[in-house]
Scaffold this motif. Structure first.
Motif, short mmCIF file in Angstrom:
data_model
loop_
_atom_site.label_atom_id
_atom_site.label_comp_id
_atom_site.label_asym_id
_atom_site.label_seq_id
_atom_site.Cartn_x
_atom_site.Cartn_y
_atom_site.Cartn_z
N ARG A 42 0.83 -1.21 0.00
CA ARG A 42 0.00 0.00 0.00
C ARG A 42 0.86 1.26 0.00
N LEU A 43 1.97 1.23 0.76
CA LEU A 43 2.82 2.42 0.83
C LEU A 43 3.42 2.73 -0.53
N ARG A 44 3.60 1.68 -1.35
CA ARG A 44 4.14 1.91 -2.70
C ARG A 44 3.08 2.46 -3.63
N ALA A 92 -0.31 3.56 -2.83
CA ALA A 92 -1.43 4.40 -2.38
C ALA A 92 -0.93 5.52 -1.46
N PRO A 93 -0.89 6.76 -1.99
CA PRO A 93 -0.42 7.87 -1.15
C PRO A 93 -1.26 8.05 0.12
N GLU A 94 -2.56 7.67 0.07
CA GLU A 94 -3.40 7.84 1.25
C GLU A 94 -2.87 7.00 2.42
N ALA A 95 -2.37 5.81 2.09
CA ALA A 95 -1.87 4.91 3.15
C ALA A 95 -0.69 5.56 3.86
N LYS A 96 0.15 6.23 3.09
CA LYS A 96 1.31 6.90 3.68
C LYS A 96 0.87 8.07 4.55
N GLU A 119 9.35 -10.22 8.24
CA GLU A 119 8.44 -9.31 7.53
C GLU A 119 7.87 -8.27 8.49
N LEU A 120 7.61 -8.71 9.73
CA LEU A 120 7.05 -7.80 10.73
C LEU A 120 8.06 -6.70 11.06
N ARG A 121 9.33 -7.08 11.23
CA ARG A 121 10.37 -6.08 11.52
C ARG A 121 10.51 -5.09 10.37
N GLU A 122 10.42 -5.63 9.16
CA GLU A 122 10.54 -4.81 7.95
C GLU A 122 9.41 -3.77 7.89
N VAL A 123 8.17 -4.22 8.13
CA VAL A 123 7.04 -3.30 8.02
C VAL A 123 7.08 -2.27 9.16
N GLU A 124 7.55 -2.68 10.33
CA GLU A 124 7.69 -1.72 11.43
C GLU A 124 8.74 -0.66 11.09
N TYR A 132 14.55 2.98 7.39
CA TYR A 132 14.05 3.62 6.17
C TYR A 132 13.95 5.11 6.42
N HIS A 133 14.51 5.88 5.51
CA HIS A 133 14.19 7.30 5.51
C HIS A 133 13.28 7.44 4.31
N ASP A 134 12.04 7.72 4.58
CA ASP A 134 11.08 7.73 3.49
C ASP A 134 11.44 8.84 2.51
N GLU A 135 11.38 8.50 1.21
CA GLU A 135 11.82 9.45 0.17
C GLU A 135 11.17 10.82 0.34
N ASP A 136 9.83 10.81 0.57
CA ASP A 136 9.20 12.14 0.54
C ASP A 136 8.56 12.55 1.86
#
Length: 347
Positions: free
Chosen positions: A142-144, A146-150, A171-176, A247-251
């Motif tokens: 979704r983060l990829r 759907a901007p609403e999810a972000k 996967e849980l650590r990754e999503v966190e 992760y440093h989110d791009e935007d």
């Protein structure tokens, strides 16, 4: 937003509940509406039919307001949110808090802003927290796409990471880590079928940064030369975060700044107002606790885009360091400019 308003503890707390389609908001709402938690909530949902609340919970239904079997009230947002809330205020004393559920595709901003915009609503209610339900299995996808999810993650004071039983530990650590990359400041709860204690969701006073400091003692221990802030935001509830890739989110950025000693309200108020007016579309959330010169009380503020609200809350305790702490979450924010701006407000 004025530095002089009296804090009113009589305001009704409002929780904005958001989350992408299928993440589990309805499960959470059904629990709030049916569990014997001894509290009564007015629940405002987008469309009663659409979200599939168990209709057996509805006792006597009229056009817009439904009485639930545990005394909670449910209404549908067919009309204007402000009008519904004003209607609920006539029933003040009949419920302990208000929950507003947004549609899965909605940006929570307009709903949250309602509590800043209308004078009557503001007098009667306060935004307590934005709670986002996220799906552990599908959030990364979704983060990829759907901007609403972000936006929903960036807006959150509390994130319920649901359906954790459907993913592996890795996967849980990754999503966190993805969530922390967007919003390091939200309280994070892992859940299966939204099995989070109701007290962790409602009446959080997330407006108050003390809540963050309880969870994250190192939250504001930031070295000014250190730009990799994320490693200060391990989720101590679980202790699994060490050695994670961050992760440093791009935007999306999250910026926090602190200043020891007092601020001059005549400098700070115009600065924060100007900053949010000019950069409003890019600032999703801001909040802070401020020490104003000569004021025994802590001034607490929060904002959604250009809307700001603030009031003096409890007094500074004896031995407590008087300092100001501010947090901004948004897009394309310039950390150096914000820090310099705060610095210039010193008394």
């Amino acid at each position: 937003m004025t530095a002089t308003t009296d804090a009113s503890n009589e305001k009704i707390p409002v929780t904005v509940l958001t989350g992408y389609l299928g993440a589990g908001k309805t499960t959470l709402l059904n629990r709030i509406l049916s569990e014997p938690h001894g509290r009564k909530y007015a629940v405002i949902v987008n469309e009663f039919g659409e979200i599939g609340i168990d209709n057996e919970l509805v006792v006597g239904a009229d056009e817009e307001v439904f009485e639930m079997n545990n005394g909670c009230i449910c209404c549908t947002v067919r009309g204007d949110l402000i009008r519904i809330i004003e209607g609920l205020m006539k029933r003040k004393g009949k419920f302990d808090g208000i929950i507003v559920e947004t549609t899965g595709l909605a940006d929570p901003a307009p709903v949250a802003q309602t509590f800043f915009v209308d004078e009557d609503v503001r007098e009667a209610a306060r935004l307590d927290a934005v709670v986002t339900v996220a799906d552990a299995k599908w959030l990364s996808q979704r983060l990829r796409d759907a901007p609403e999810a972000k936006n929903q993650i960036a807006f959150a004071d509390v994130v319920i990471l649901n359906k954790t039983d459907l993913v592996s530990a890795a996967e849980l650590r990754e999503v966190e880590a993805r969530i922390r990359g967007i919003n390091p400041y939200a309280t994070l709860h892992r859940a299966e079928r939204c099995d989070v204690a109701i007290a962790e969701v409602l009446e959080r006073r997330a407006f108050d940064l003390d809540r963050i400091l309880e969870i994250e003692p190192a939250f504001l221990e930031i070295d000014d030369h250190d730009h990799d802030h994320d490693h200060h935001h391990h989720d101590h509830d679980h202790g699994h975060s060490h050695g994670l890739k961050h992760y440093h989110d791009e935007d999306m950025q999250s910026i926090s700044a602190r200043l020891a000693g007092d601020l001059d309200p005549d400098k700070f108020m115009p600065w924060i107002s100007r900053l949010t007016q000019e950069r409003g579309p890019d600032i999703l959330r801001c909040k802070g606790i401020v020490a104003f010169k000569g004021d025994p009380k802590r001034f607490v503020f929060q904002g959604v885009h250009m809307m700001l609200d603030g009031e003096p809350q409890r007094e500074w305790k004896a031995g407590e360091t008087r300092e100001s702490k501010v947090v901004f979450i948004g897009r394309n924010l310039d950390e150096a400019t914000i820090r310099a701006g705060l610095l210039a407000c010193a008394a």
